[in-house]
Design a protein around this motif. Structure first.
Motif, PDB file in Angstrom:
ATOM      1  N   LYS A   1       0.857  -1.188   0.000  1.00  8.40           N
ATOM      2  CA  LYS A   1       0.000   0.000   0.000  1.00  8.40           C
ATOM      3  C   LYS A   1       0.891   1.234   0.000  1.00  8.40           C
ATOM      4  O   LYS A   1       1.870   1.292   0.740  1.00  8.40           O
ATOM      5  CB  LYS A   1      -0.903   0.015   1.215  1.00  8.40           C
TER       6      LYS A   1
ATOM      7  N   LEU B   1       4.799   5.229  -3.150  1.00 11.92           N
ATOM      8  CA  LEU B   1       4.364   5.104  -4.546  1.00 11.92           C
ATOM      9  C   LEU B   1       5.536   4.793  -5.463  1.00 11.92           C
ATOM     10  O   LEU B   1       5.385   4.047  -6.430  1.00 11.92           O
ATOM     11  CB  LEU B   1       3.650   6.383  -5.006  1.00 11.92           C
TER      12      LEU B   1
ATOM     13  N   ILE C   1      -2.619  11.549 -10.146  1.00 10.06           N
ATOM     14  CA  ILE C   1      -1.762  10.408 -10.455  1.00 10.06           C
ATOM     15  C   ILE C   1      -1.771  10.255 -11.961  1.00 10.06           C
ATOM     16  O   ILE C   1      -2.839  10.236 -12.579  1.00 10.06           O
ATOM     17  CB  ILE C   1      -2.272   9.127  -9.777  1.00 10.06           C
TER      18      ILE C   1
ATOM     19  N   VAL D   1      -2.840   3.865  -2.862  1.00  6.64           N
ATOM     20  CA  VAL D   1      -2.679   2.929  -3.966  1.00  6.64           C
ATOM     21  C   VAL D   1      -2.337   1.562  -3.378  1.00  6.64           C
ATOM     22  O   VAL D   1      -1.521   1.459  -2.471  1.00  6.64           O
ATOM     23  CB  VAL D   1      -1.544   3.377  -4.919  1.00  6.64           C
TER      24      VAL D   1
ATOM     25  N   PHE E   1      -6.458   2.223  -7.206  1.00  6.77           N
ATOM     26  CA  PHE E   1      -6.309   3.604  -6.754  1.00  6.77           C
ATOM     27  C   PHE E   1      -7.607   3.995  -6.056  1.00  6.77           C
ATOM     28  O   PHE E   1      -8.686   3.884  -6.653  1.00  6.77           O
ATOM     29  CB  PHE E   1      -6.046   4.527  -7.945  1.00  6.77           C
TER      30      PHE E   1
ATOM     31  N   ARG F   1     -13.041   4.247  -7.094  1.00  4.71           N
ATOM     32  CA  ARG F   1     -11.879   3.366  -7.252  1.00  4.71           C
ATOM     33  C   ARG F   1     -11.611   3.144  -8.736  1.00  4.71           C
ATOM     34  O   ARG F   1     -12.516   2.865  -9.521  1.00  4.71           O
ATOM     35  CB  ARG F   1     -12.149   2.024  -6.580  1.00  4.71           C
TER      36      ARG F   1
END
Length: 159
Positions: free
Chosen positions: A18, A25, A119, A138, A82, A50
């Motif tokens: 996560k 990320l 993103i 994420v 996401f 989502r």
């Protein structure tokens, strides 16, 4: 005597990671680089906020071991999800052909005000999927056992 954990200690267990900040990320982005997925495996659930992809990711975490042990490179199916997505835009992405296969090159986050941001998923062939998010969350989760990469090679990028 104590030792640091090694990747080998994880054996062949599936990944479940996560990301809640840009450092996290970057780890997920490195693991999904060169993942491939058909257009039919992209979903945006507006009500749940989502956006998810079912992708076939190259197992970068195992590539050095495979090369050293002279065994096959592997891929694994994984879900890249996401959360808190407020909107999705795309450019250069033809979703009309469900069999169209995309290759994911990078995942980046541009922060906005109060934890919001965008993103960007950059695809081979100049495609981009942009996700406007309320917060960065994420999840990457392997959902199958690894399988031999069809090409038999590690992906490469000309410099």
């Amino acid at each position: 005597m104590t030792e640091d954990a090694r990747f080998e200690d994880g054996k062949e267990g599936p990944l479940r990671l996560k990301a809640l900040d840009t450092d996290d990320l970057q780890v997920i982005a490195a693991l999904v680089q060169d993942a491939v997925f058909p257009a039919a495996e992209m979903r945006y659930d507006r009500k749940a906020r989502r956006f998810a992809l079912l992708l076939n990711r190259f197992r970068w975490e195992d590539a050095p071991n495979a090369a050293a042990r002279r065994r096959n490179f592997e891929r694994v199916q994984a879900v890249l999800a996401f959360e808190d997505v407020m909107g999705v835009q795309s450019q250069g992405v033809d979703k009309s052909d469900p069999d169209m296969v995309f290759s994911l090159l990078s995942v980046a986050f541009a922060p906005g005000d109060d934890g919001t941001g965008r993103i960007e998923l950059t695809l081979a062939g100049d495609g981009v999927i942009a996700l406007d998010v309320e917060a960065l969350e994420v999840v990457l989760r392997d959902v199958t056992r690894p399988y031999v990469a069809p090409s038999g090679k590690a992906p490469s990028h000309p410099e």
